[in-house]
Design a protein around this motif. Sequence first.
Motif, PDB file in Angstrom:
ATOM      1  N   THR A 258      75.136  28.687  26.883  1.00 10.95           N
ATOM      2  CA  THR A 258      74.917  29.781  28.192  1.00 10.95           C
ATOM      3  C   THR A 258      76.070  29.886  29.013  1.00 10.95           C
TER       4      THR A 258
ATOM      5  N   ASN B 260      67.937  26.934  28.913  1.00 11.84           N
ATOM      6  CA  ASN B 260      68.352  28.541  28.439  1.00 11.84           C
ATOM      7  C   ASN B 260      68.464  29.556  29.278  1.00 11.84           C
TER       8      ASN B 260
ATOM      9  N   LYS C 128      70.201  30.671  32.476  1.00 13.03           N
ATOM     10  CA  LYS C 128      71.510  30.134  33.035  1.00 13.03           C
ATOM     11  C   LYS C 128      71.408  29.662  34.538  1.00 13.03           C
TER      12      LYS C 128
END
Length: 537
Positions: A272, A422, A424
């Motif tokens: 990420t 996932n 960010k």
Amino acid sequence: MEKKTKSFIKGAAILGFAGIIVKVVGALYRIPLANIVGDGMTFYDHAYPWYSWLLVISSAGLPTAISKIVAERVTLGDYKGAKEVFNYALRILLIIGVVTMLMMFAGADLFAKISYTDAERVQKLSLSFRALAPALLFVSLMCAYRGYLQGMQMMTGTAVSQVIEQVGKLIVGFTLAKAWLPKGVEYGAMGALLGVSASELMALIAIWIFYSTNKKKFAAQISVRSNFRPMGFKCVLSSLMRIAVPVTIGASIMPITSMIDSAMITRILESTGFTKSQSDGAFIVLRSYITPIINMPAVLTSALAMSLVPAISSRMTTRDAKGVIAASRMGMKLALIIGAPCAVGLFVLGRQIIAMLYSGLSEAQLNLAQDLMRTSSIGVLFLSLVQTMTGVIQGMGRPRVPVLNLIFGGILKVASMLILMNVKSVNIQGAAVSTVVCYAAAGILDTIYVLRKTGMRVNLWDVFIKPVFSSIIMGFIVALCYKLLSGSGHTVIATLASVAAGGAVYLLLAVVLKMFSPADLEFMPGGAKIRKLLYRR
């Protein structure tokens, strides 16, 4: 019969006391270690879950199975059969120990590649795996001796070896970590983990000496003629596996989730946009700084929950439905009375406690630690619930239920971590949230099972509102106290004084609100004395 009962109680007390010491030392061990090793904790925390998982094979179910079967043979007067079980078990555990040791040593690079993608960090992490490998052999052999001695109602050997194990880990681990740290943080972590292997060897030697000093006694018992036929290897193996496999599966759940954490967290963070140093730094804050503190209240709840198992088991045997309900309600109250104040205290003073325990952290690390602690502190309440309700359900003779519930919680943990990390903006917080989700799911399912199984009616004021209300009041007092005292600049003194003030306020509220009834205190160690003090009867 009375003599055997007294011997059992004495042995259980010795083992229980040693177990509490071991858990306390184990919980505190990682704090000074993190101060010594620093960034090297990322290698320590990546390797240790794999070790814990492989260790479960030999140390979780087999010692329990050995002690149970040995105790059964001894009860029948078949001391030769008990020794036969030990001899076969020792061979089985020797094979398991050699295989798991070689797996970790030879597969060090492979295991390291699951956590990291770049060759440099893989090479550094493989040092930690290899340092831990010998411990797997030593623990496997030690488990055979522990299981046999416990089955013979000789708990002192196990207790002494457990204490030596922890003390050895402290002395050797800290010494090697300090000595090798100048070579690099990976060598500091390697030294600490080699200390684990050395401590297991010391514990093995200690319990072997205890066994050897009692060899003449065992030989005299075996020499007595009996009409029992030898059990044979196949019979011993099947008996051991029948008991050990379910226990081993249950005990492997949390190590597996920790392995998943070590394998996924840094990978997801880097995917990420985090740099290698940023992902390692976030991993260290969560696994090395936050997790040990979050797990500390579990030392108390697990020790107290142990007393619920025989209390409920005996009432199940006598079909005392009211007694089962009373003990189950006590377990539920216990989870909240211990878990709620710990959760609130860590939420309010998380940053200050981290700063006090871990030296040299940057402002950015403290900010991240504070955020993660506030999220993770919620999990303390549910972890307390999981442990106490597991004790209740085990006492009911349904050990598979909490295992299945924890498996479900583990699945939710992995799924929620994959989704949240996932994102960010969530990143490492997703890992903390997923752990809370795991414990919440398992704790709630355990509680629902107990309520349905016992038909228990819950008094919300008595079970839930009293501890939660008292914890919130305590939290306000703690925050106010710290605000008033921190102005002096002595933050450590302010933190300790605030914790002490919060503890005093909560204890006072527990007495005033009478959180524990006289019936509740029957299930607690030393409960009779507390009952006389609080209720004058």
